[in-house]
Design a protein around this motif. Structure first.
Motif, PDB file in Angstrom:
ATOM      1  N   THR A 185      41.350-102.251  -9.477  1.00  0.00           N
ATOM      2  CA  THR A 185      40.917-100.926  -9.924  1.00  0.00           C
ATOM      3  C   THR A 185      41.806-100.477 -11.073  1.00  0.00           C
ATOM      4  OG1 THR A 185      40.160-100.307  -7.710  1.00  0.00           O
ATOM      5  CG2 THR A 185      40.569 -98.513  -9.267  1.00  0.00           C
TER       6      THR A 185
ATOM      7  N   GLU B 286      43.491 -97.581 -12.940  1.00  0.00           N
ATOM      8  CA  GLU B 286      43.856 -96.207 -12.630  1.00  0.00           C
ATOM      9  C   GLU B 286      43.675 -95.298 -13.841  1.00  0.00           C
ATOM     10  OE1 GLU B 286      44.678 -95.061  -9.683  1.00  0.00           O
ATOM     11  OE2 GLU B 286      44.511 -97.060  -8.757  1.00  0.00           O
TER      12      GLU B 286
ATOM     13  N   GLU C  55      36.265 -92.407 -13.479  1.00  0.00           N
ATOM     14  CA  GLU C  55      37.563 -92.144 -12.847  1.00  0.00           C
ATOM     15  C   GLU C  55      37.912 -93.319 -11.942  1.00  0.00           C
ATOM     16  OE1 GLU C  55      39.964 -88.585 -10.507  1.00  0.00           O
ATOM     17  OE2 GLU C  55      37.859 -88.314 -11.094  1.00  0.00           O
ATOM     18  N   ASN C  56      39.023 -93.969 -12.253  1.00  0.00           N
ATOM     19  CA  ASN C  56      39.495 -95.143 -11.510  1.00  0.00           C
ATOM     20  C   ASN C  56      38.400 -96.214 -11.390  1.00  0.00           C
ATOM     21  OD1 ASN C  56      41.894 -93.696 -11.092  1.00  0.00           O
ATOM     22  ND2 ASN C  56      41.137 -92.839  -9.163  1.00  0.00           N
TER      23      ASN C  56
END
Length: 577
Positions: free
Chosen positions: A43, A45, A99-100
């Motif tokens: 993932t 960040e 987001e992420n």
């Protein structure tokens, strides 16, 4: 699986792979992305701006092709992401905030909407911003009675695009009643009168995507067999000169760069679609806006108060639109050689005049062989071809929304109606059409560009004389969440529709493959004057006689009165001119 790369310029490359990538190929990708590093995480960040997950970008298509040419196998998608910041401007129709982002960054969960039968056409007209008049709604309700079923969403939508002001010039062809007196001529008949009275060198006008005038004798320099490596040869030809100009006002007002870019691109496609195929050479652009108020010394521009603009101000439009039109021409390979600019506002007698909607006019010139200046006649069994890019949720309802005042509909509808450009794909298609048109026996029977209304409009025009059947499962899908209406009605750019005889299909496909132009056999002419968009997996979105689409919808009637106005004469000093 998703791999993340980051280069020294803080650009992030999200790579979707179908299998593990060899270490040697990872090194190639690092080099390709500008000395990037592989970020070994599941993932990423933070917040990022990237393309919408349902829309594979043209950039991605090209990038994946480059990796294949480098010998890297198994990559299905590559997209470029940039870090998000509060003041960063981005195109919300093409991009979104992530987001992420992780391993499901491109995974889609939405299912396509099913074909809908419309019970209240008037309400649907308002909901979708179709700009249908009361008379047209009554006409469609009568059609529904005659065929003994409700019309589908695609049929109502298609009728609105095919018969929009943008496509059918209903106002220019309308009946004017001024001061209670019916005018003898429509605006369009007045425009056409010049060519009727003085035809001179006109070969074709007001009946095709472009006009043709007599051209010079020329020498064609083309390969003997365009579907394989071959020698070029010289051939004497008689030419016609193509002339085209069209406005792209609404899209340029709402999204100046892409509006002007697709205005130039659409005008080029119109010249590609003249007769049985013609070739674009050079373009022009014209802009008209309210005062941009860029320089204090232009004192007359500050005599009136600037209005609040819904989307972009005149100065922003002039910069972005000019960049967009030039960008498309440069990437396609057609020079924009001239143009003009007019800015205007005037306040007098308590009335203010100015350009509320920007005027963006794209024009151009090209040529074709004289024997190809008229379209052929499709016959039963001829194949319907679509060439160009995938279908996405852009340019929805552009013909209808362009036919009303900017701001009349919700801005989501208006932004959704603006197309996005892909000049490289258009160049590939143009090269394939050029190769076909330069053959000793041009196999193209008819050709139309995919403008407002998408496949619905283009294909219905292609088969208007004979009828046709299209299998929508054969259409290229870039966004798997598209409904049937969105699939056949979107105006994703850089597509052309052609009719080609069955005997020439294999050769035409070889030419398209050589030019890397996607080539799809989507249907055939039927000879029954019926239009069917067939869905083998569900309900058919369109199943109508062409007469209902092109028949005799109500004529537009416009009533007005004469208003006498007097204005001060212009005062100036001749010596200062």
């Amino acid at each position: 699986m998703i791999l993340f790369f980051k280069n020294p310029d803080l650009k992030f490359y999200i790579v979707e792979v179908k299998k593990d990538i060899e270490p040697s190929d990872i090194e190639k990708l690092k080099w390709l992305f500008g000395n990037a590093e592989l970020i070994e995480v599941k993932t990423l960040e933070g917040k990022f701006i990237g393309p919408r997950k349902e829309m594979v970008t043209p950039w991605s298509t090209n990038a994946v092709e480059i990796t294949q040419n480098m010998g890297i196998q198994g990559i299905s998608r590559i997209e470029e992401f940039t870090p998000y910041s509060e003041n960063k401007v981005f195109d919300r129709m093409l991009q979104q905030i992530y987001e992420n982002p992780g391993q499901e960054v491109f995974r889609l969960s939405k299912e396509p909407e099913q074909v809908e039968f419309i019970f209240d056409i008037a309400a649907y007209n308002e909901l979708e911003g179709l700009a249908l008049s009361e008379e047209e709604i009554a006409y469609l309700n009568e059609v529904s009675k005659q065929i003994r079923r409700r019309l589908t969403d695609s049929e109502v939508y298609g009728f609105a695009q095919i018969n929009s002001e943008h496509c059918r010039h209903k106002i220019f062809n309308g009946l004017f009643i001024i001061d209670g007196k019916e005018m003898p001529d429509s605006l369009f008949s007045m425009i056409k009168r010049t060519s009727h009275v003085n035809p001179n060198f006109i070969v074709s006008a007001y009946k095709d995507n472009v006009a043709f005038i007599e051209g010079p004798a020329a020498v064609q320099f083309a390969p003997q067999h365009p579907y394989q490596p071959d020698f070029f040869y010289l051939k004497d030809i008689q030419t016609v000169i193509s002339l085209k100009a069209e406005t792209h006002n609404f899209p340029t007002t709402v999204e100046p760069f892409n509006g002007a870019a697709t205005g130039s691109g659409g005008e080029i496609r119109d010249r590609m679609a003249g007769g049985k195929g013609s070739l674009p050479v050079a373009g022009t652009a014209v802009y008209m806006t309210a005062y941009p108020r860029l320089a204090q010394e232009r004192k007359w521009e500050f005599k009136t108060e600037p209005r609040k603009w819904l989307y972009y101000s005149p100065d922003e439009i002039l910069i972005k639109a000019s960049n967009g039109a030039s960008d498309f021409g440069n990437k396609f390979g057609q020079p924009l050689i001239c143009g003009s600019l007019l800015t205007f506002e005037h306040l007098e007698n308590n009335r203010k005049f100015g350009y509320d909607k920007v005027i963006m006019l794209a024009g151009g010139i090209g040529y074709a062989r004289k024997e190809d200046s008229y379209k052929g006649h499709p016959a039963k069994g001829d194949k319907i071809i679509v060439m160009g890019g995938d279908n996405y949720r852009t340019g929805m309802g552009g013909g209808a929304v362009s036919s009303v005042a900017t701001g009349q509909f919700d801005n989501t509808i208006e932004l959704n109606a603006v197309q996005r450009s892909n000049p490289e794909m258009q160049k590939r298609v143009a090269n394939a059409i050029r190769a076909l048109a330069e053959m000793d026996e041009n196999p193209i029977i008819s050709v139309h560009d995919h403008g407002a209304g998408g496949h619905l409009n283009s294909i219905s025009e292609l088969v208007e004389e004979c009828g046709g059947k299209v299998d929508i499962s054969k259409l290229p899908v870039g966004d798997p969440t598209l409904s049937a209406r969105e699939l056949i009605g979107n105006e994703s750019q850089e597509r052309m529709g052609l009719v080609i005889g069955e005997k020439d299909i294999e050769m035409a496909e070889k030419i398209a493959d050589r030019e890397r132009a996607p080539f799809y056999i989507v249907g055939e002419c039927t000879g029954d004057h019926h239009l069917l968009f067939a869905n083998p997996k569900g309900k058919n979105p369109v199943d109508l006689d062409l007469a209902y689409l092109f028949g005799k919808p109500p004529k537009t009637v416009l009533e007005d009165i004469t208003i006498e106005s007097e204005y001060q004469a212009v005062s100036y000093h001749p010596e200062k001119l």
